[in-house]
Scaffold this active site. Structure first.
Site, short mmCIF file in Angstrom:
data_model
loop_
_atom_site.label_atom_id
_atom_site.label_comp_id
_atom_site.label_asym_id
_atom_site.label_seq_id
_atom_site.Cartn_x
_atom_site.Cartn_y
_atom_site.Cartn_z
N GLU A 85 -10.68 13.52 51.51
CA GLU A 85 -11.58 14.66 51.35
C GLU A 85 -13.00 14.31 51.78
O GLU A 85 -13.65 15.09 52.47
CB GLU A 85 -11.58 15.14 49.89
N ASN A 143 -8.69 12.55 40.99
CA ASN A 143 -8.91 13.29 39.76
C ASN A 143 -8.09 12.70 38.61
O ASN A 143 -8.53 12.71 37.46
CB ASN A 143 -8.62 14.79 39.96
N HIS A 162 -1.64 14.52 46.24
CA HIS A 162 -1.37 13.15 45.83
C HIS A 162 -0.29 13.11 44.75
O HIS A 162 -0.56 12.78 43.58
CB HIS A 162 -2.66 12.48 45.35
N SER A 165 -4.61 9.39 43.49
CA SER A 165 -5.22 10.66 43.09
C SER A 165 -6.54 10.39 42.37
O SER A 165 -6.55 9.84 41.27
CB SER A 165 -4.27 11.45 42.19
N SER A 169 -2.39 17.36 40.85
CA SER A 169 -1.30 17.36 41.83
C SER A 169 0.06 17.09 41.18
O SER A 169 1.04 16.85 41.89
CB SER A 169 -1.57 16.29 42.90
N CYS A 173 -15.74 21.46 41.36
CA CYS A 173 -14.53 22.29 41.31
C CYS A 173 -14.23 22.72 39.88
O CYS A 173 -14.20 21.89 38.96
CB CYS A 173 -13.37 21.48 41.89
#
Length: 402
Positions: free
Chosen positions: A187, A319, A96, A317, A379, A288
């Protein structure tokens, strides 16, 4: 379908690749020149702090490209080198970040187009090369590409694959997968395609609704309306919430995933008793490491006084959005931008407030000395962060002169 058997079959196919093609050295040099930054490295070496004029920059101690993202981009670059003449597609954004995806377009990598809200694979022909991005692809997409005799280059992050393995375990033991994620995120779409029975919860509030339903029952029609786009076909809350397992989209807030897991564990313990818990609840750690590190670094950054926060990363994105949330929850003025082009001209910034569309703020940099916190999503290349810093320094110098 037996997704595990299909994956085993795919792994043994000569048309399926999960490693590079031997061009690592060439690609490493190319990526270093395009994405790395000497300035950012200098800041790292000076306690993540840089002062110029009346601006002090404080970088989070973990930010930017994670290992999985760097690996995915490198594999995409290697794919272009290894197949110089073949038509290459990618099923979604590789990561992203707009600049990285634009770079792939410049390298003649085609993105699968959308038609009426669905991906249109009609242009993909036998022999074409198709890259699966870092957040993976659904098992149905993989099957379609395999049946079409395409060469598949799978850059799926191993952390995402770990979540897929988790929901496979749920399915094998006939547990419903409760997935903490966004139902329309690539995802989570991929993860749910490997699950058997599943329910996707966006946040703790939705998990609390589910927990209350498990303990006290409720209006089935209301439940199904609430989760109509977030559950497996034929889902029945009366039947499918008796045995549950926890999984997550890897980029969600670590703390919230943990809270949801504990809430549902306690719920099943209350419902069935401690001695029966293992027959009704499964939990594996699928958070993660890179996501956790960036969130922890953000929590550390906002402990000390900063005047404002700039969060850099793609607007889609997940995150990056969660890093933005951490600043906002502490009342710190925060600006989410995807590139340095969002800054200026003048003392203005085009940014994306949480859960809103792009807005223009002017003025956004205050007079006098200012301390600015900086972080970026997993990203975002260091070079993009450097470009943002240079814009801020230039703008602050101009504001001070003015």
């Amino acid at each position: 379908m037996d997704t595990k058997a299909f994956k085993r079959s795919l792994n043994s196919s000569e048309n399926y690749h999960r490693k590079g093609f031997g061009h690592e050295a060439d690609v490493a040099g190319q990526m270093e020149s395009e994405y790395q930054s000497d300035l950012i490295q200098q800041i790292r070496e000076h306690n993540f702090t840089l002062q110029r004029g009346q601006a002090t920059i404080r970088l989070a101690q973990a930010f930017g490209f994670c290992w999985g993202v760097e690996r995915a981009v490198a594999m995409a670059y290697e794919t272009r080198q290894h197949f110089p003449q073949e038509r290459i597609w990618i099923t979604n954004e590789i990561i992203h970040n707009p600049s990285v995806n634009q770079r792939l377009r410049e390298m003649a990598v085609d993105f699968i187009p959308m038609a009426n809200g669905q991906k249109d694979f009609s242009g993909v022909t036998p022999g074409d090369v198709v890259i699966l991005p870092a957040f993976g692809a659904s098992v149905q997409e993989m099957q379609l590409l395999n049946d079409r005799n395409c060469t598949i280059v799978d850059t799926t992050c191993p952390w995402v694959s770990k979540v897929w393995n988790t929901v496979e375990k749920h399915k094998k033991s006939r547990y419903t997968s409760i997935i903490h994620g966004k139902y329309n995120h690539e995802e989570t779409i991929a993860t749910s395609s490997f699950a058997g029975t599943y329910l996707i919860v966006l946040n703790l509030k939705e998990a609390e609704y589910v927990a209350n339903y498990i303990l006290n029952g409720g209006d089935r029609d209301e439940f199904m309306s609430k989760f109509s786009r977030s559950c497996s076909e034929g889902f029945d809350p009366e039947r499918d919430l008796e045995r549950i397992g926890i999984a997550n989209q890897t980029t969600m807030l670590k703390g919230e995933t943990e809270q949801i897991g504990k809430l549902l564990e306690h719920t099943m313990m209350r419902k069935y008793g401690p001695d029966q818990l293992n027959q009704h609840f499964l939990s594996f750690n699928t958070i993660c490491d890179a996501t956790q590190e960036r969130q922890d670094a953000m929590f550390d950054l906002v402990k000390d006084p900063i005047d404002l926060m700039v969060v850099i990363g793609g607007y889609n994105s997940s995150n990056t959005t969660h890093l933005q949330e951490i600043a906002i929850e502490r009342g710190i003025p925060s600006y989410h931008i995807d590139s340095a082009d969002r800054i200026g001209p003048g003392n203005r910034i085009q940014h994306k407030p949480l859960h809103r569309d792009l807005e223009l703020a002017e003025p956004w940099l205050p007079d006098g000395h200012v301390t600015i916190g900086i972080t970026s999503g997993a990203s975002t290349p260091d070079k993009v962060v450097e470009d943002v810093l240079e814009k801020i320094f230039a703008l602050k110098a101009a504001v001070s002169v003015g």
